[in-house]
Design a protein around this motif. Sequence first.
Motif, PDB file in Angstrom:
ATOM      1  N   MET A 174      53.454  -9.485  12.582  1.00 15.84           N
ATOM      2  CA  MET A 174      52.348  -9.820  13.496  1.00 15.84           C
ATOM      3  C   MET A 174      51.283  -8.723  13.490  1.00 15.84           C
ATOM      4  N   LEU A 175      51.714  -7.480  13.356  1.00 17.33           N
ATOM      5  CA  LEU A 175      50.753  -6.373  13.303  1.00 17.33           C
ATOM      6  C   LEU A 175      49.846  -6.521  12.072  1.00 17.33           C
ATOM      7  N   ALA A 176      50.448  -6.857  10.936  1.00 22.45           N
ATOM      8  CA  ALA A 176      49.647  -7.058   9.721  1.00 22.45           C
ATOM      9  C   ALA A 176      48.686  -8.241   9.901  1.00 22.45           C
ATOM     10  N   GLN A 177      49.183  -9.330  10.502  1.00 26.97           N
ATOM     11  CA  GLN A 177      48.310 -10.483  10.776  1.00 26.97           C
ATOM     12  C   GLN A 177      47.165 -10.068  11.697  1.00 26.97           C
ATOM     13  N   MET A 178      47.491  -9.237  12.682  1.00 27.65           N
ATOM     14  CA  MET A 178      46.460  -8.749  13.609  1.00 27.65           C
ATOM     15  C   MET A 178      45.408  -7.945  12.848  1.00 27.65           C
ATOM     16  N   HIS A 179      45.856  -7.098  11.938  1.00 29.89           N
ATOM     17  CA  HIS A 179      44.893  -6.300  11.161  1.00 29.89           C
ATOM     18  C   HIS A 179      43.970  -7.196  10.340  1.00 29.89           C
ATOM     19  N   LEU A 180      44.533  -8.240   9.750  1.00 28.11           N
ATOM     20  CA  LEU A 180      43.694  -9.163   8.960  1.00 28.11           C
ATOM     21  C   LEU A 180      42.737  -9.930   9.872  1.00 28.11           C
ATOM     22  N   ALA A 181      43.264 -10.441  10.977  1.00 27.95           N
ATOM     23  CA  ALA A 181      42.431 -11.250  11.878  1.00 27.95           C
ATOM     24  C   ALA A 181      41.304 -10.422  12.492  1.00 27.95           C
ATOM     25  N   ALA A 182      41.567  -9.140  12.728  1.00 25.78           N
ATOM     26  CA  ALA A 182      40.565  -8.283  13.366  1.00 25.78           C
ATOM     27  C   ALA A 182      39.456  -7.879  12.397  1.00 25.78           C
ATOM     28  N   ASN A 211      39.950 -19.254  11.305  1.00 26.86           N
ATOM     29  CA  ASN A 211      40.505 -18.709  10.062  1.00 26.86           C
ATOM     30  C   ASN A 211      40.019 -17.269   9.871  1.00 26.86           C
ATOM     31  N   LEU A 212      40.424 -16.652   8.752  1.00 24.30           N
ATOM     32  CA  LEU A 212      40.098 -15.230   8.550  1.00 24.30           C
ATOM     33  C   LEU A 212      38.600 -14.992   8.366  1.00 24.30           C
ATOM     34  N   GLN A 213      37.842 -16.056   8.077  1.00 24.97           N
ATOM     35  CA  GLN A 213      36.375 -15.935   8.044  1.00 24.97           C
ATOM     36  C   GLN A 213      35.782 -16.175   9.429  1.00 24.97           C
ATOM     37  N   HIS A 214      36.647 -16.245  10.427  1.00 21.86           N
ATOM     38  CA  HIS A 214      36.256 -16.523  11.811  1.00 21.86           C
ATOM     39  C   HIS A 214      35.531 -17.862  11.943  1.00 21.86           C
ATOM     40  N   GLN A 215      35.990 -18.833  11.173  1.00 22.41           N
ATOM     41  CA  GLN A 215      35.470 -20.196  11.272  1.00 22.41           C
ATOM     42  C   GLN A 215      36.559 -21.100  11.831  1.00 22.41           C
ATOM     43  N   TYR A 216      36.196 -21.947  12.770  1.00 24.25           N
ATOM     44  CA  TYR A 216      37.172 -22.903  13.296  1.00 24.25           C
ATOM     45  C   TYR A 216      37.341 -24.090  12.348  1.00 24.25           C
ATOM     46  N   ILE A 217      36.253 -24.465  11.721  1.00 23.77           N
ATOM     47  CA  ILE A 217      36.285 -25.632  10.842  1.00 23.77           C
ATOM     48  C   ILE A 217      36.502 -25.163   9.409  1.00 23.77           C
TER      49      ILE A 217
END
Lengths: 312, 312
Positions: B123-131, A84-90
Motif C-alpha cells: 500500500m505504501l508503494a501504491q501511495m507513492h505512485l498515486a501521490a 487512475n495514475l494520470q489523475h483521470q476518473y475516466i
Amino acid sequence: MSVFTTVAIDEITPFLHRYSLGQLVELKGISAGVTNTNYFVTTTHGKYVLTLFETLRADELPFYVNLMVHLAQHGIAVAAPIANLQHQYIDELNGKPTLLVPCLPGSVAESPTVEQCAQVGEMLAQMHLAAASYPAKMPNPRGPHWWTTIAPTLYSLMNPQDADLLAAEVALQTQHQHDTLPTGVIHADLFRDNALMNGEHVGGFIDFYYACTDVLLYDLAITLNDWCVLEDGEIDDERALAMLKAYQSVRPLNPAEIQAWPTLLRAAALRFWVSRLLDFYQPAAGEMTFAKDPSHFQRVISRHAQRRNFWI
Amino acid sequence: MSVFTTVAIDEITPFLHRYSLGQLVELKGISAGVTNTNYFVTTTHGKYVLTLFETLRADELPFYVNLMVHLAQHGIAVAAPIANLQHQYIDELNGKPTLLVPCLPGSVAESPTVEQCAQVGEMLAQMHLAAASYPAKMPNPRGPHWWTTIAPTLYSLMNPQDADLLAAEVALQTQHQHDTLPTGVIHADLFRDNALMNGEHVGGFIDFYYACTDVLLYDLAITLNDWCVLEDGEIDDERALAMLKAYQSVRPLNPAEIQAWPTLLRAAALRFWVSRLLDFYQPAAGEMTFAKDPSHFQRVISRHAQRRNFWI
C-alpha cells in the motif's frame, strides 16, 4: 444480459496497472443494467465496479462523474469514482470510456419499508443541499420541452382514449410554470433499482446518468412515485408520509413548493409514462427485452388526479 | 488524555448542520493521539472522526488535507476528508480548525504479522505512485538540515559516549547526498500506530501531518524500522523481506536506491533518535508524559551498522 462489451483477464490486468488498487483477484460480469456494461472487479485491496459506457461518450461524462466525486466528498452515500495514475476518473478499455468505483454495501429493496423510504427521503434532501456547491449545470434532457415534443408522435400509435388522456396531461403541465421553485442538481431517476439499501440505511445512490439541473421537488416526486407506490398505481400513505417528513427534516418546503407538489407528482409520472411509451412503440435496437409497462405511470397519474391529500 | 478541547452536544449539533451527515447519535472522545483532539461522531449516516487541530493553523492544513483527498480519490486506504456545505474541508469548532473523516475499519497492529508487513509495504508503494499526480510540495521539516541543527544542541545533555555516537551518525549522513533518488510525497511517520489494520489488509493510513516531499525510499525505511523491529532494535528478517518484496512488486527500486538503502535505514532511525532525544531533554509543555525512549533508535542504528544483508 448487460455485458455488451466483454472484458478478458488479460485486458483488465494492464488496465488495473493504471490504478493503485492492487492485484486482480476476480473479474465477474454484472447482469443488472440495461445501458452500460458492468463488471465486479475484486483486487487484493477490495471490490470495485467497472462500468464501460456503451452510449455516453467520454466528453459527455464529466458532469456526472464530477458530481459523484463532489457528492462523495460531502459524505453522501454514492460510489466515489477512483482516479487512475494520470489523475483521470475516466479511462478507456476495449474502445469504451470506463469508470471504476468501490462496490457499495447493500442491495436493491424491491418492497421498501417505511423506514427505508424515510432514509431515502432524508438522504435525497442531504444530496440536494450538498449539490448546491457543485458548480456545473446540465439542462434536463427529459423535461417539459422533451415530453411536449415526444407525446404528439405517440398519439397515433396509442388507443384513442389513452392518447386523449396523455394529451390532456401534457396540456395540464403546460399550464404550470415552476420557474420560482428552488432548483439545483437532481438525480432525476431515483427509482428503487438505483439505490442500494444496507438494512434500513442507504448504502448508496447509483446511476447518476440522468442527473441534471432542475426543480429539487421534482426529484422527490420521481422518487416517491416509485418507492411508495403499490402495484395498482396507488401510493402507500404511510411510506409517502415518512419520505416527505424525512425529506423536510433536512430541507423544509416553502409555500410555493407545497402548492406545486400535486402538479409535480403528475409531471414526474408523465415523464416516465412518455419515456416508457416511447420505449414500447419505438424501441431502440436490442432494447425490446427491457421495455417496461407504460400503463403503470398512466395509473399513477390517474390516482394522483383523484387524490385530495398529498401528505404535506 | 488527548481531548484537549472539549466539545459538548450543543456545540457539535449546529456544527453537524453544516454537513450532509444526518443527525447526531453519539459523541465520544478518543483517548489516543498526543497532538490533536479527536472525537468519534456517530450520526444516522455513519461513524466519523472529528479532529480539532491544537497546533496546526487552518492555513497550514491544506497540503495535508488535500493530500488525503487526493489519495482517497485514487483508492489508497486513507480517510477521505468530508466537505461541509460551503465545500470546505476545514471548518472550525470552539476556536480550533477541524476536519471530519469517516471512521476507518481496523485497529492498530502492535505485533504485525509477516502478511500485514507485506500489505503495508504494498500500500505504501501504491501511495507513492498515486501521490505522483499530487501537485503541491512541502519541504521535509525533519530532514538532514533539521537534525544537523538540532543534534549539537543535545550533545551536552547526553552522556559523552552517546553524544559521540550521535555526532558520528550525523557526520556519516552528511557524507551521503540522495539528490538523484526518486522523490515524491511521503507519509514520513508511518509507524504501526499510524495505520489501522483490518485483518491482514490495510484499513487505512492515518495521521498525515508529517507528510512532505522527500526521497520515496526514505519513507519505506521509516516504515520498515518500526513495523519489522524486534524489542532489542534488531530487524525481523522475515517481516523485512516481506515488506520489501511487496513494495517492489509495485515500485521496483533502481540501482541507486538499492545502493542508498542501508544509509537511508540509518537516516530514518537517526531522524527519530534526534526527535526523541529532543522530546526527552527539552519537552514541550505538557508533553512530558508522552516522551518515548530515545535509546530505542540508537539501538536500531547500531544494529543497522552491523548488518551485512539488507533484504534486497
